[in-house]
Design a protein around this motif. Structure first.
Motif, PDB file in Angstrom:
ATOM      1  N   ARG A  40       0.692   8.947  -6.212  1.00 38.22           N
ATOM      2  CA  ARG A  40       0.603  10.354  -5.803  1.00 38.22           C
ATOM      3  C   ARG A  40       1.868  11.163  -6.068  1.00 38.22           C
ATOM      4  N   ARG A  41       3.005  10.472  -6.221  1.00 40.90           N
ATOM      5  CA  ARG A  41       4.265  11.201  -6.282  1.00 40.90           C
ATOM      6  C   ARG A  41       5.042  11.017  -7.580  1.00 40.90           C
ATOM      7  N   THR A  42       4.549  10.248  -8.504  1.00 41.73           N
ATOM      8  CA  THR A  42       5.297  10.012  -9.734  1.00 41.73           C
ATOM      9  C   THR A  42       4.514  10.498 -10.954  1.00 41.73           C
ATOM     10  N   THR A  43       5.255  10.702 -12.034  1.00 45.93           N
ATOM     11  CA  THR A  43       4.624  11.121 -13.283  1.00 45.93           C
ATOM     12  C   THR A  43       3.637  10.072 -13.778  1.00 45.93           C
ATOM     13  N   TYR A  44       4.015   8.806 -13.619  1.00 46.12           N
ATOM     14  CA  TYR A  44       3.112   7.744 -14.070  1.00 46.12           C
ATOM     15  C   TYR A  44       1.778   7.797 -13.335  1.00 46.12           C
TER      16      TYR A  44
ATOM     17  N   LEU B  66       0.826  -1.208   0.000  1.00 41.66           N
ATOM     18  CA  LEU B  66       0.000   0.000   0.000  1.00 41.66           C
ATOM     19  C   LEU B  66       0.865   1.265   0.000  1.00 41.66           C
ATOM     20  N   VAL B  67       1.897   1.282   0.822  1.00 40.26           N
ATOM     21  CA  VAL B  67       2.767   2.459   0.911  1.00 40.26           C
ATOM     22  C   VAL B  67       3.481   2.704  -0.413  1.00 40.26           C
ATOM     23  N   ILE B  68       4.015   1.640  -0.999  1.00 40.61           N
ATOM     24  CA  ILE B  68       4.754   1.780  -2.261  1.00 40.61           C
ATOM     25  C   ILE B  68       3.838   2.246  -3.391  1.00 40.61           C
ATOM     26  N   VAL B  69       2.681   1.610  -3.500  1.00 35.53           N
ATOM     27  CA  VAL B  69       1.758   1.955  -4.589  1.00 35.53           C
ATOM     28  C   VAL B  69       1.189   3.351  -4.390  1.00 35.53           C
ATOM     29  N   ASP B  70       0.924   3.726  -3.135  1.00 37.64           N
ATOM     30  CA  ASP B  70       0.445   5.080  -2.869  1.00 37.64           C
ATOM     31  C   ASP B  70       1.473   6.115  -3.322  1.00 37.64           C
TER      32      ASP B  70
END
Length: 445
Positions: A305-309, A297-301
């Motif tokens: 929310r934080r990457t261009t993708y 969950l932390v990684i996917v969040d």
């Protein structure tokens, strides 16, 4: 309140002028006059203290931006009802069981969040998870392959299946509903063929991945310090992340959270984390399955929310034509999103295999697909695309698993579970629909 209200004259600019929107407009009565800055009231919330947050909360409610509020209220109601009917519901052992069994279906729900953000659906995740557990069993039992290598190949298989679905959808133009429905049937048939006449392949308990995902596998071997270590790590990461964001926003001269607000938020997280750790320690500890689920969950969040993708995924879900005009490769986003869904379905299948130490005909079957979709939607991800969070998978599964466990404690029939879960799902979709209508009426859709 209008975003362009409260024009502030240059000489009357408050000390917090850095919180003033950077856009400027010329006064309507004198087009030749120097432009003056326009204040966005949403950017001044933090300057007004508690009053500002209360005002912002009211604005969001009126505008249909409910967020996770209905889920938290629902959880409080559900837990209160079941605790009043059976005092064992909120016991450490029962809460530990809830935290463990929500992880498998929750992994499927994480992948589905990506698909739902596009406004699409993936009906194949249940079958893909069942096929994944079977493929792993065939590799390990029938071919003697190393368990960890088999795990990697199993996840790659899930990603490939998802990418194939996405290719038919994005490149050929077959509706996602049809493609994944075909996958639901086809991959289930392949699973049955691989299992053979016995219908079951038992997986050795000493197989690394199966032991890792098993119910008796705990973080740091049931050491009490393990749960508190995880809670402390969550608090530290949250503090570092929030302070880092504050520093970046300060340097950019844009609104940022006050240090007092950050400390209050992190303090609330610390209380919740250490209370949860204490409760789980009163049982058997924190299961590895839950740790892996939370880490995912932390990684996917972060990715969303934080990457261009992640921004591209939201952009395509918000409007395909607008995303295309912005230079986003819509087919690429669609294919990768379905590949992610397939990968998480395969990983969820490994969680199911860990629960039973076997691959069976029932793997990924029954109501697995419906529960995974329901978890994402109940947790707050919109069926209409463009809005949601991967934390929906956790919140939704907490609701669903709480209902299932509570009804089991009350010895209710499975039919009652289905009806109640269906009613909760319908309620979540109704709230989502009403919320969208409210946002449109407020001009914020």
């Amino acid at each position: 309140m209008s975003d362009t209200s409260n024009v502030v004259k240059g000489e009357d600019t408050p000390k917090s002028e850095k919180t003033v929107a950077q856009a400027t407009v010329a006064p309507a009565d004198d087009p030749t006059a120097a432009p003056v800055p326009v204040v966005d009231p949403r950017l001044l919330v933090r300057e007004e203290g508690l009053k500002g947050y209360v005002t912002e909360f009211k604005r969001k409610i009126k505008g249909g931006e409910l967020g996770s509020l209905p889920v938290f209220i629902g959880l409080i109601v559900i837990w209160s009802i079941f605790q009043s009917q059976n005092s064992r519901f909120l016991s450490a052992d029962n809460l530990s069981n809830i935290s463990y069994f929500l992880s498998a279906t929750g992994m499927l729900a994480i992948g589905l969040v990506f698909v739902l953000l596009l406004g699409e659906i993936d009906l194949s995740v249940g079958s893909v998870s069942g096929l994944a557990s079977t493929v792993f069993a065939v590799f390990v039992v029938n071919h003697g392959m190393n368990g960890w290598l088999a795990l990697v190949l199993t996840i790659v298989t899930g990603v490939g299946i998802g990418a194939l679905h996405g290719w038919f959808f994005a490149k050929i133009g077959v509706p996602a509903f049809v493609v994944t429905l075909a996958g639901f049937l086809g991959w289930n048939g392949l699973m049955l063929w691989l299992l053979g006449s016995s219908g079951t392949i038992n997986i050795p308990d000493d197989s690394g991945p199966v032991h890792l995902f098993g119910q008796n596998s705990f973080f740091m071997d049931q050491a009490i310090v393990g749960a508190y270590l995880l809670a402390g790590l969550a608090v530290v990461l949250s503090l570092v992340g929030n302070l880092g964001e504050q520093r970046r926003r300060k340097a950019a001269g844009v609104p940022h959270r006050a240090t007092s607000e950050i400390l209050l938020r992190v303090g609330a997280l610390a209380v919740a984390s250490f209370v949860a750790a204490a409760v789980l320690n009163n049982s058997a500890g924190v299961s590895n399955a839950l740790v892996i689920f939370l880490a995912a969950l932390v990684i996917v969040d972060f990715v969303l929310r934080r990457t261009t993708y992640g921004r591209k995924v939201f952009a395509v879900g918000g409007g395909i034509e607008a995303a295309r005009r912005a230079g986003i490769s819509v087919p690429m986003v669609r294919i990768t999103v379905f590949a992610i869904s397939g990968g998480f379905a395969a990983l969820g299948g490994m969680f199911f295999a860990g629960q039973t130490a076997s691959a069976t005909l029932n793997a990924g079957g029954g109501n697995t697909l419906m529960l995974a979709i329901a978890a994402a939607v109940i947790g707050g991800t919109s069926l209409f695309g463009g809005r949601g969070s991967v934390w929906s998978a956790l919140l939704g599964m907490l609701v669903i698993q709480s209902i299932q466990t509570g009804l089991d404690l009350l010895n209710m029939n499975t039919s009652i579970q289905y009806m109640i879960t269906g009613a909760v799902l319908l309620g979540a979709v109704v709230i989502d629909s009403v919320s969208r209508r409210s946002q449109k009426a407020a001009g914020r859709a």
